[in-house]
Scaffold this motif. Structure first.
Motif, short mmCIF file in Angstrom:
data_model
loop_
_atom_site.label_atom_id
_atom_site.label_comp_id
_atom_site.label_asym_id
_atom_site.label_seq_id
_atom_site.Cartn_x
_atom_site.Cartn_y
_atom_site.Cartn_z
N ASP A 51 31.22 12.97 56.23
CA ASP A 51 31.06 14.10 57.15
C ASP A 51 30.43 13.62 58.46
O ASP A 51 30.12 12.43 58.63
CB ASP A 51 30.29 15.24 56.50
CG ASP A 51 28.79 14.98 56.31
OD1 ASP A 51 28.27 13.95 56.79
OD2 ASP A 51 28.13 15.83 55.67
N ASN A 109 27.18 11.60 55.61
CA ASN A 109 27.10 11.77 54.16
C ASN A 109 28.45 11.46 53.53
O ASN A 109 29.50 11.75 54.10
CB ASN A 109 26.71 13.21 53.81
CG ASN A 109 25.32 13.54 54.27
OD1 ASN A 109 24.37 12.86 53.92
ND2 ASN A 109 25.20 14.57 55.09
N TYR A 140 31.11 12.11 50.53
CA TYR A 140 31.54 13.07 49.52
C TYR A 140 32.69 12.46 48.74
O TYR A 140 33.52 11.76 49.31
CB TYR A 140 32.01 14.38 50.17
CG TYR A 140 30.90 15.14 50.83
CD1 TYR A 140 30.22 16.14 50.14
CD2 TYR A 140 30.50 14.87 52.13
CE1 TYR A 140 29.19 16.85 50.73
CE2 TYR A 140 29.46 15.56 52.73
CZ TYR A 140 28.81 16.55 52.03
OH TYR A 140 27.78 17.23 52.61
N SER A 166 35.67 13.94 46.18
CA SER A 166 36.26 15.11 45.54
C SER A 166 37.29 14.66 44.52
O SER A 166 37.89 13.59 44.66
CB SER A 166 36.90 16.03 46.58
OG SER A 166 37.98 15.37 47.22
N VAL A 206 33.33 18.41 43.74
CA VAL A 206 32.85 17.50 44.78
C VAL A 206 31.43 17.04 44.43
O VAL A 206 30.64 17.80 43.87
CB VAL A 206 32.90 18.15 46.19
CG1 VAL A 206 31.92 19.29 46.31
CG2 VAL A 206 32.71 17.13 47.28
N ARG A 243 28.11 14.58 46.24
CA ARG A 243 27.60 14.15 47.56
C ARG A 243 26.61 13.01 47.40
O ARG A 243 25.78 13.01 46.50
CB ARG A 243 26.92 15.32 48.25
CG ARG A 243 26.28 14.99 49.57
CD ARG A 243 25.69 16.27 50.16
NE ARG A 243 24.99 16.00 51.38
CZ ARG A 243 23.66 15.97 51.50
NH1 ARG A 243 22.90 16.22 50.47
NH2 ARG A 243 23.11 15.73 52.66
N SER A 296 23.88 11.00 50.01
CA SER A 296 23.30 10.90 51.35
C SER A 296 22.61 9.55 51.54
O SER A 296 21.95 9.33 52.55
CB SER A 296 22.30 12.04 51.58
OG SER A 296 21.29 11.99 50.60
N PHE A 314 24.47 9.87 43.57
CA PHE A 314 25.32 11.02 43.84
C PHE A 314 24.75 12.26 43.16
O PHE A 314 24.14 12.16 42.10
CB PHE A 314 26.75 10.79 43.30
CG PHE A 314 27.58 9.93 44.19
CD1 PHE A 314 28.42 10.48 45.13
CD2 PHE A 314 27.51 8.55 44.08
CE1 PHE A 314 29.18 9.68 45.97
CE2 PHE A 314 28.28 7.74 44.90
CZ PHE A 314 29.12 8.30 45.85
#
Length: 156
Positions: A75, A79, A81, A83, A98, A100, A102, A108
């Motif tokens: 993003d 970050n 992701y 999916s 999904v 995530r 960071s 995750f």
């Protein structure tokens, strides 16, 4: 029967200028072992020259028995992701999940469901399912412009 297949590989590159993880490459894929599927990821922190040892980011119980279409994405904040789509063995609606990270793919979040994918018989069923969604978000594919107009005029 397939015993061990690693498939559906996709990559993403952190292209966010100035981000601490800029130019890092993330490769993610599904591992099929005949009875369940897990999601794996490997990270390159040197623009794809070398990759860290792959790690499993999802136990099969977290995303269901039929996971495929593993897509990593970055993003605007940098970050990561990942999916996936989980296809149930009974042919019912599929669920998209999904997770995530960071911290450059070191850890995750659990995979969480975000929407369902299913075929519908007609416009009325599409509207009913969209309005009853437990996820709060809806997307759709339409057969023609009239279907799209009807859908957007009737969704709550």
């Amino acid at each position: 029967m397939l015993v061990h297949v690693e498939d559906k590989q996709w990559v993403a590159v952190n292209h966010i200028v100035g981000n601490a993880f800029q130019d890092h490459v993330y490769a993610a894929w599904a591992v099929f072992n005949g009875s369940s599927i897990k999601v794996r990821i490997a990270v390159s922190r040197d623009r794809g020259q070398l990759f860290d040892k792959a790690v499993t980011i999802s136990p099969p119980s977290q995303v269901g028995p039929g996971v495929t279409y593993v897509y990593p994405e970055i993003d605007a904040a940098g970050n990561l992701y990942v999916s996936v789509v989980s296809f149930p063995p009974n042919g019912g609606p599929s669920t998209m999940y999904v997770a995530r990270s960071s911290d450059d793919g070191h850890t995750f979040s659990p995979f969480v469901p975000i929407t369902m994918v299913c075929r519908v018989r007609d416009r009325a069923e599409a509207i009913r399912l969209a309005n009853d969604s437990r996820f709060g978000l809806t997307a759709g594919l339409y057969g023609n412009d009239d279907d799209a107009v009807y859908f957007f005029d009737n969704i709550e």
